[in-house]
Design an enzyme around this catalytic site. Sequence first.
Site, mmCIF file in Angstrom:
data_model
loop_
_atom_site.group_PDB
_atom_site.id
_atom_site.type_symbol
_atom_site.label_atom_id
_atom_site.label_comp_id
_atom_site.label_asym_id
_atom_site.label_seq_id
_atom_site.Cartn_x
_atom_site.Cartn_y
_atom_site.Cartn_z
ATOM 1 N N ARG A 234 12.136 17.099 -12.214
ATOM 2 C CA ARG A 234 11.734 16.951 -10.731
ATOM 3 C C ARG A 234 13.009 17.198 -9.698
ATOM 4 O O ARG A 234 14.165 16.336 -10.288
ATOM 5 C CB ARG A 234 11.157 15.481 -10.459
ATOM 6 C CG ARG A 234 9.785 15.382 -10.707
ATOM 7 C CD ARG A 234 8.778 16.316 -9.754
ATOM 8 N NE ARG A 234 7.318 16.208 -10.378
ATOM 9 C CZ ARG A 234 6.741 17.106 -11.026
ATOM 10 N NH1 ARG A 234 7.419 18.187 -11.537
ATOM 11 N NH2 ARG A 234 5.594 17.129 -11.581
ATOM 12 N N GLU A 263 10.395 22.152 -2.177
ATOM 13 C CA GLU A 263 9.805 23.357 -2.689
ATOM 14 C C GLU A 263 8.848 24.084 -1.539
ATOM 15 O O GLU A 263 8.078 23.222 -1.117
ATOM 16 C CB GLU A 263 9.285 23.151 -4.011
ATOM 17 C CG GLU A 263 10.334 22.704 -4.934
ATOM 18 C CD GLU A 263 9.715 22.293 -6.697
ATOM 19 O OE1 GLU A 263 8.506 22.806 -6.693
ATOM 20 O OE2 GLU A 263 10.485 21.953 -7.260
ATOM 21 N N HIS A 282 10.224 26.684 -10.275
ATOM 22 C CA HIS A 282 9.224 25.452 -10.753
ATOM 23 C C HIS A 282 7.961 26.304 -11.673
ATOM 24 O O HIS A 282 6.816 26.093 -11.400
ATOM 25 C CB HIS A 282 8.482 24.623 -9.704
ATOM 26 C CG HIS A 282 7.706 23.548 -10.138
ATOM 27 N ND1 HIS A 282 7.842 22.158 -9.325
ATOM 28 C CD2 HIS A 282 7.707 23.229 -11.303
ATOM 29 C CE1 HIS A 282 7.444 21.405 -9.980
ATOM 30 N NE2 HIS A 282 7.166 21.795 -11.318
HETATM 31 P P1 NAD Z 1 7.222 10.894 -19.904
HETATM 32 O O1 NAD Z 1 6.666 9.846 -18.856
HETATM 33 O O2 NAD Z 1 6.472 11.165 -21.164
HETATM 34 O O3 NAD Z 1 8.740 10.619 -20.106
HETATM 35 C C1 NAD Z 1 9.678 10.276 -19.280
HETATM 36 C C2 NAD Z 1 10.619 9.395 -19.773
HETATM 37 O O4 NAD Z 1 11.450 9.015 -19.058
HETATM 38 C C3 NAD Z 1 10.086 8.008 -20.408
HETATM 39 O O5 NAD Z 1 10.370 7.955 -21.728
HETATM 40 C C4 NAD Z 1 10.901 6.761 -19.790
HETATM 41 O O6 NAD Z 1 11.288 5.886 -20.285
HETATM 42 C C5 NAD Z 1 12.283 7.672 -19.186
HETATM 43 N N1 NAD Z 1 12.831 7.166 -18.083
HETATM 44 C C6 NAD Z 1 12.224 6.561 -16.818
HETATM 45 N N2 NAD Z 1 13.257 6.260 -16.239
HETATM 46 C C7 NAD Z 1 14.388 6.329 -16.860
HETATM 47 C C8 NAD Z 1 15.867 5.962 -16.397
HETATM 48 N N3 NAD Z 1 16.057 5.563 -15.365
HETATM 49 N N4 NAD Z 1 16.611 6.322 -17.236
HETATM 50 C C9 NAD Z 1 16.634 7.016 -18.503
HETATM 51 N N5 NAD Z 1 15.212 7.311 -18.868
HETATM 52 C C10 NAD Z 1 14.275 6.873 -18.059
HETATM 53 O O7 NAD Z 1 7.216 12.293 -18.802
HETATM 54 P P2 NAD Z 1 7.233 13.716 -19.454
HETATM 55 O O8 NAD Z 1 5.766 14.325 -19.331
HETATM 56 O O9 NAD Z 1 8.224 13.846 -20.438
HETATM 57 O O10 NAD Z 1 7.640 14.330 -17.943
HETATM 58 C C11 NAD Z 1 9.235 14.346 -17.629
HETATM 59 C C12 NAD Z 1 9.407 15.174 -16.528
HETATM 60 O O11 NAD Z 1 9.344 16.514 -16.553
HETATM 61 C C13 NAD Z 1 8.659 14.544 -15.296
HETATM 62 O O12 NAD Z 1 9.512 14.381 -14.189
HETATM 63 C C14 NAD Z 1 7.773 15.489 -14.949
HETATM 64 O O13 NAD Z 1 7.353 15.708 -13.563
HETATM 65 C C15 NAD Z 1 8.387 16.694 -15.210
HETATM 66 N N6 NAD Z 1 7.627 18.105 -15.432
HETATM 67 C C16 NAD Z 1 8.204 19.190 -14.943
HETATM 68 C C17 NAD Z 1 7.438 20.321 -15.097
HETATM 69 C C18 NAD Z 1 7.996 21.539 -14.603
HETATM 70 O O14 NAD Z 1 6.923 22.421 -14.163
HETATM 71 N N7 NAD Z 1 9.223 21.796 -14.592
HETATM 72 C C19 NAD Z 1 6.257 20.325 -15.962
HETATM 73 C C20 NAD Z 1 5.783 19.074 -16.548
HETATM 74 C C21 NAD Z 1 6.436 17.899 -16.217
#
Ligand code: NAD
Length: 539
Positions: A234, A263, A282
């Site tokens: 993000r 964005e 994105h």
């Molecule tokens: P998820 O909830 O499965 O995993 C997120 C992880 O981050 C969790 O394990 C959590 O414990 C960890 N976390 C939270 N706070 C933290 C901190 N301060 N320090 C270290 N770790 C921390 O989420 P996900 O499905 O793996 O998604 C991850 C990211 O990818 C999200 O921001 C999501 O919005 C983004 N995403 C982007 C796209 C894109 O198009 N680029 C698509 C899908 C998801």
Amino acid sequence: MRFRVLVTDDIDPDGLALLTSDPRLQVDEVPTLPAAELLEQIDQYDAIVGRSATRISGELLRRATRLRVVGRAGVGVDNVDMATATSLGIAVINAPAGNTIAVAELLFGSLLGLMRHLVRAHSSLMEGRWDRAQLLGTELKGRTLGIVGVGRIGSEVAARALAFGMDVVGYDPYVGDERFRALRIRRAPSLDALLPDVDILTVHTPLTPETTGMIGRRELARLSPTAIVCNLARGGIVDEAALVHALDNGIVRGACVDVFTTEPLKGEHAFGRLQNVLLTPHIGASTAEAQRNVAVDVCVAVRDALVHGELTRSLNVATVSGAEWRELQPALLVAQRAAAIARAMLLDQGIRLIQRIRLRVSPDLAGAQSALLAAACAGVLENVVEEGRLNLINARAIAEARGIELSTAELADGTSGPTVDVSLGGGVREIAVSGAAPAGGSPRITRIGAFHVDVTPRQTLVILTNNDVPGVIGRVGTALGDAHVNIAEYHQARLAQGGEALAAISVDGHVPDTIRERLLGLQDIRTAAIVRFGVSDAA
Ligand code: NAD
């Protein structure tokens, strides 16, 4: 009776087929229905399924007298008025997991693109040049990849990195050792410890107050000057201005960025003049497979919600509605906030990994233990897991999947009125926070650890421990006043005269971290924790 489903926006045919082939459903597919017509027709439908293009406003939901389910083929539900849907008992269902692989694969596409100069290689040939000398690249094998956030996407990235022969180290304070062992990756004890170690840094956390700007100037400066930074999570997790500065000044070697603070990123932007970045608009989730996965996921969930009343995939709390729901509200809020307070207190003692959640409730709440435990889980997980996913229906499952041990029990009779006690454990530490949830009254936090307090948890709660000596309250009041923080309630408690005291200060609005430092600098203050309650409570 057949349920009527309206499909707006283009939904992948495989998903759609699941709905159209079901004799219990009657499906109308109208991808480009103007908003006014949608308003006119919505009262004929039991479910609406779409992507992000159709705005599901409060007005639309109020007109939708039959509507039971809103399905979103994708993660974000920014286009849905969630509060109205919840208050009307309409389930909102999304498809959060379908694009995990798409993002993990794009990371390696981008990385290889940057490290092998693919964009320049391609354009030089298109411009008629055979420019091999400028295109010497580097390899992934043997390099160290640092993953911040070892959740769904972070885990898939880890597996692929190992296949490339990389050394992988992860930082995620909210994930237990077991998960790191299962992924066969090293665990970094802190972000600071991870940074100097890695050749490539990639973030996969949600955007939360804690992760906003978590990779800023200071962190970038700790990386090796040959490091590459990736943000496909993000916009804002990696501070954009700091990244541009680092790329411009040789503080890091390169960056892959798919997400931006604002964005769409258009026209003149700060990255525009840099050669050492690979930018994508994105497109992390933009694969045919991801679109198919999310369409199938959401269509299955919408069908099951309509036909079987199966609402475990619902993002909101549509199962609890009407009078029962209203009555339970104060207790749910106490459970969630008590858990958030206990978590902040443990964090203050350096404990981030919560291993146990124990809920105890007064006998009058015994029937609602499961929902209250879910609320406590939500309080522990808020700002930790990807926003929009956490709710009373899924919070327990998420907590259990993360290895947190859950238990419930009844408090001995004799409590006056509905009472909720949440105890969190991490390592050998344990802290319990209790609250009273009088029906129709405002919820109160009544105990923090050994201290009896009495405050309403508003937006922010400041919790201080201090030496029980004269003058502390005055100094704290002045420090908060100087910082324009408005105190709503100040409750001071102590165990014995002259010993340790605890202050629970409920304040309106946001209290920045700088104030914590200022409070810790005051004479006789021992610890200071600031608990910011989630804006949109899962409850
Ligand atoms: P998820 O909830 O499965 O995993 C997120 C992880 O981050 C969790 O394990 C959590 O414990 C960890 N976390 C939270 N706070 C933290 C901190 N301060 N320090 C270290 N770790 C921390 O989420 P996900 O499905 O793996 O998604 C991850 C990211 O990818 C999200 O921001 C999501 O919005 C983004 N995403 C982007 C796209 C894109 O198009 N680029 C698509 C899908 C998801």
